[in-house]
Scaffold this motif. Sequence first.
Motif, PDB file in Angstrom:
ATOM      1  N   LYS A   1       8.587   2.386 -15.243  1.00 11.44           N
ATOM      2  CA  LYS A   1       8.824   3.822 -15.121  1.00 11.44           C
ATOM      3  C   LYS A   1      10.064   4.160 -14.293  1.00 11.44           C
ATOM      4  O   LYS A   1      10.654   5.230 -14.456  1.00 11.44           O
ATOM      5  CB  LYS A   1       7.603   4.506 -14.492  1.00 11.44           C
ATOM      6  CG  LYS A   1       6.393   4.612 -15.397  1.00 11.44           C
ATOM      7  CD  LYS A   1       5.289   5.420 -14.711  1.00 11.44           C
ATOM      8  CE  LYS A   1       4.128   5.674 -15.637  1.00 11.44           C
ATOM      9  NZ  LYS A   1       3.063   6.494 -14.977  1.00 11.44           N
ATOM     10  N   GLY A   2      10.397   3.273 -13.366  1.00 11.43           N
ATOM     11  CA  GLY A   2      11.521   3.550 -12.482  1.00 11.43           C
ATOM     12  C   GLY A   2      11.106   4.223 -11.193  1.00 11.43           C
ATOM     13  O   GLY A   2      11.963   4.558 -10.364  1.00 11.43           O
ATOM     14  N   TYR A   3       9.817   4.375 -10.980  1.00 11.95           N
ATOM     15  CA  TYR A   3       9.307   4.958  -9.741  1.00 11.95           C
ATOM     16  C   TYR A   3       7.870   4.506  -9.525  1.00 11.95           C
ATOM     17  O   TYR A   3       7.190   4.054 -10.450  1.00 11.95           O
ATOM     18  CB  TYR A   3       9.382   6.485  -9.761  1.00 11.95           C
ATOM     19  CG  TYR A   3       8.539   7.138 -10.842  1.00 11.95           C
ATOM     20  CD1 TYR A   3       7.200   7.460 -10.628  1.00 11.95           C
ATOM     21  CD2 TYR A   3       9.088   7.438 -12.089  1.00 11.95           C
ATOM     22  CE1 TYR A   3       6.427   8.051 -11.621  1.00 11.95           C
ATOM     23  CE2 TYR A   3       8.326   8.029 -13.089  1.00 11.95           C
ATOM     24  CZ  TYR A   3       7.007   8.336 -12.847  1.00 11.95           C
ATOM     25  OH  TYR A   3       6.239   8.918 -13.829  1.00 11.95           O
ATOM     26  N   ALA A   4       7.424   4.632  -8.286  1.00 11.61           N
ATOM     27  CA  ALA A   4       6.050   4.265  -7.929  1.00 11.61           C
ATOM     28  C   ALA A   4       5.375   5.447  -7.256  1.00 11.61           C
ATOM     29  O   ALA A   4       6.038   6.295  -6.650  1.00 11.61           O
ATOM     30  CB  ALA A   4       6.050   3.064  -6.987  1.00 11.61           C
ATOM     31  N   ILE A   5       4.058   5.486  -7.360  1.00  9.19           N
ATOM     32  CA  ILE A   5       3.270   6.526  -6.702  1.00  9.19           C
ATOM     33  C   ILE A   5       2.099   5.869  -5.976  1.00  9.19           C
ATOM     34  O   ILE A   5       1.464   4.948  -6.501  1.00  9.19           O
ATOM     35  CB  ILE A   5       2.739   7.563  -7.709  1.00  9.19           C
ATOM     36  CG1 ILE A   5       3.895   8.420  -8.246  1.00  9.19           C
ATOM     37  CG2 ILE A   5       1.689   8.467  -7.058  1.00  9.19           C
ATOM     38  CD1 ILE A   5       3.450   9.498  -9.218  1.00  9.19           C
TER      39      ILE A   5
ATOM     40  N   ALA B   1       0.808  -1.220   0.000  1.00 11.15           N
ATOM     41  CA  ALA B   1       0.000   0.000   0.000  1.00 11.15           C
ATOM     42  C   ALA B   1       0.842   1.272   0.000  1.00 11.15           C
ATOM     43  O   ALA B   1       0.304   2.358   0.166  1.00 11.15           O
ATOM     44  CB  ALA B   1      -0.927   0.005   1.221  1.00 11.15           C
ATOM     45  N   THR B   2       2.146   1.131  -0.185  1.00  8.08           N
ATOM     46  CA  THR B   2       3.027   2.306  -0.129  1.00  8.08           C
ATOM     47  C   THR B   2       3.866   2.412  -1.388  1.00  8.08           C
ATOM     48  O   THR B   2       4.194   1.403  -2.030  1.00  8.08           O
ATOM     49  CB  THR B   2       3.974   2.222   1.080  1.00  8.08           C
ATOM     50  OG1 THR B   2       4.891   1.142   0.886  1.00  8.08           O
ATOM     51  CG2 THR B   2       3.205   2.031   2.380  1.00  8.08           C
ATOM     52  N   ALA B   3       4.247   3.646  -1.727  1.00  4.88           N
ATOM     53  CA  ALA B   3       5.102   3.846  -2.898  1.00  4.88           C
ATOM     54  C   ALA B   3       6.478   3.207  -2.721  1.00  4.88           C
ATOM     55  O   ALA B   3       6.958   2.514  -3.623  1.00  4.88           O
ATOM     56  CB  ALA B   3       5.226   5.343  -3.197  1.00  4.88           C
ATOM     57  N   PRO B   4       7.158   3.401  -1.580  1.00  6.66           N
ATOM     58  CA  PRO B   4       8.466   2.749  -1.446  1.00  6.66           C
ATOM     59  C   PRO B   4       8.377   1.229  -1.432  1.00  6.66           C
ATOM     60  O   PRO B   4       9.250   0.546  -1.974  1.00  6.66           O
ATOM     61  CB  PRO B   4       9.011   3.294  -0.116  1.00  6.66           C
ATOM     62  CG  PRO B   4       7.835   3.832   0.613  1.00  6.66           C
ATOM     63  CD  PRO B   4       6.899   4.307  -0.451  1.00  6.66           C
ATOM     64  N   GLY B   5       7.308   0.701  -0.846  1.00  7.62           N
ATOM     65  CA  GLY B   5       7.127  -0.743  -0.861  1.00  7.62           C
ATOM     66  C   GLY B   5       6.985  -1.274  -2.271  1.00  7.62           C
ATOM     67  O   GLY B   5       7.587  -2.290  -2.644  1.00  7.62           O
ATOM     68  N   ARG B   6       6.219  -0.588  -3.075  1.00 10.82           N
ATOM     69  CA  ARG B   6       6.021  -1.023  -4.459  1.00 10.82           C
ATOM     70  C   ARG B   6       7.296  -0.849  -5.278  1.00 10.82           C
ATOM     71  O   ARG B   6       7.605  -1.665  -6.157  1.00 10.82           O
ATOM     72  CB  ARG B   6       4.875  -0.244  -5.091  1.00 10.82           C
ATOM     73  CG  ARG B   6       3.514  -0.627  -4.536  1.00 10.82           C
ATOM     74  CD  ARG B   6       2.411   0.205  -5.145  1.00 10.82           C
ATOM     75  NE  ARG B   6       1.123  -0.107  -4.532  1.00 10.82           N
ATOM     76  CZ  ARG B   6       0.021   0.612  -4.708  1.00 10.82           C
ATOM     77  NH1 ARG B   6       0.056   1.698  -5.475  1.00 10.82           N
ATOM     78  NH2 ARG B   6      -1.111   0.265  -4.119  1.00 10.82           N
ATOM     79  N   ALA B   7       8.050   0.225  -4.997  1.00 12.96           N
ATOM     80  CA  ALA B   7       9.297   0.433  -5.716  1.00 12.96           C
ATOM     81  C   ALA B   7      10.270  -0.708  -5.463  1.00 12.96           C
ATOM     82  O   ALA B   7      11.000  -1.136  -6.362  1.00 12.96           O
ATOM     83  CB  ALA B   7       9.920   1.765  -5.297  1.00 12.96           C
ATOM     84  N   ILE B   8      10.277  -1.211  -4.230  1.00 14.05           N
ATOM     85  CA  ILE B   8      11.155  -2.339  -3.899  1.00 14.05           C
ATOM     86  C   ILE B   8      10.600  -3.638  -4.485  1.00 14.05           C
ATOM     87  O   ILE B   8      11.314  -4.392  -5.158  1.00 14.05           O
ATOM     88  CB  ILE B   8      11.316  -2.470  -2.379  1.00 14.05           C
ATOM     89  CG1 ILE B   8      12.035  -1.241  -1.804  1.00 14.05           C
ATOM     90  CG2 ILE B   8      12.110  -3.738  -2.042  1.00 14.05           C
ATOM     91  CD1 ILE B   8      12.091  -1.219  -0.283  1.00 14.05           C
TER      92      ILE B   8
END
Length: 281
Positions: free
Chosen positions: A211-215, A162-169
């Motif tokens: 994309k290289g990033y998550a939101i 549920a988080t952007a950093p979690g999804r990025a990882i």
Amino acid sequence: MMLENRSKGRTGVNSPASFAKPDIDERLYLGTIEKGLLVLDTFCANPRPMTLAEVSAASGLNKSATQRVLYTLRALRYLTHSETTRQYSLSVRAMDIANAYLRSNPIVEATYPYLLEANKQSKETVNLTELDGSDIVFISRVPSRSVMSSYVTIGTRLPAYATAPGRAILANLGSTERNEILVNSSFPALTSYTVTDREELFERLDEAREKGYAIANQEAMLGDISTAAPVFGYDNKVVAAVNIAVSTANWTVEKVEAELSPITVEIARQMSKVASQYRRV
């Protein structure tokens, strides 16, 4: 290992997070240490004073075992006890373990200047997080001067999905490792915006990898938009994520993506150059 969701029992106390155990050698495994750490984890899941009965209910240990563990932790000064309320609390000594972890993690110190730079560029809160089980944990942080965000501190744990950093990882893990974490997990709605559909979540992860990033828009916390990019370490393996978190009172998703996502991507790239120098077990 797979982190199970915390649940609240009839007593109103949360059960501590639990992990699936790897194959263990029973000749070497000390169940007494497991019980002691289980009680400490119970206080992590319930950050408030608790009675013996509450600790027993939350941990699942019987009262006799709970009493012995509480007595031992109190004698070792990891817990304090009030004779008036008969409640136990974590002592200041309990901070020593977390502090030692932060001091022994070279990535925390080495990447801090980059968090400062991202904060300077964005004038918003910047965080560094690591994955632990199916959660992310905040391990470094530079807060915004203009927005009070007291709900997140170093050591805060949130569900990765549920988080952007979690999804990025998660998006940059190998498919086997990612599936081990997510396939058997449930995705409860933390807010009305949380993505709980498994297929849609995996689509978000594929998009983040591309994309290289998550939101994430208010999926873990109402009023919070976050953009994050992965930090790669030794052997080009994802080891962390840097994110910028802002308030919906001042930002839209479109504005975050246009102005802040490029900052996170560039800062994460610079951090990766530093993090790749450290080989961690």
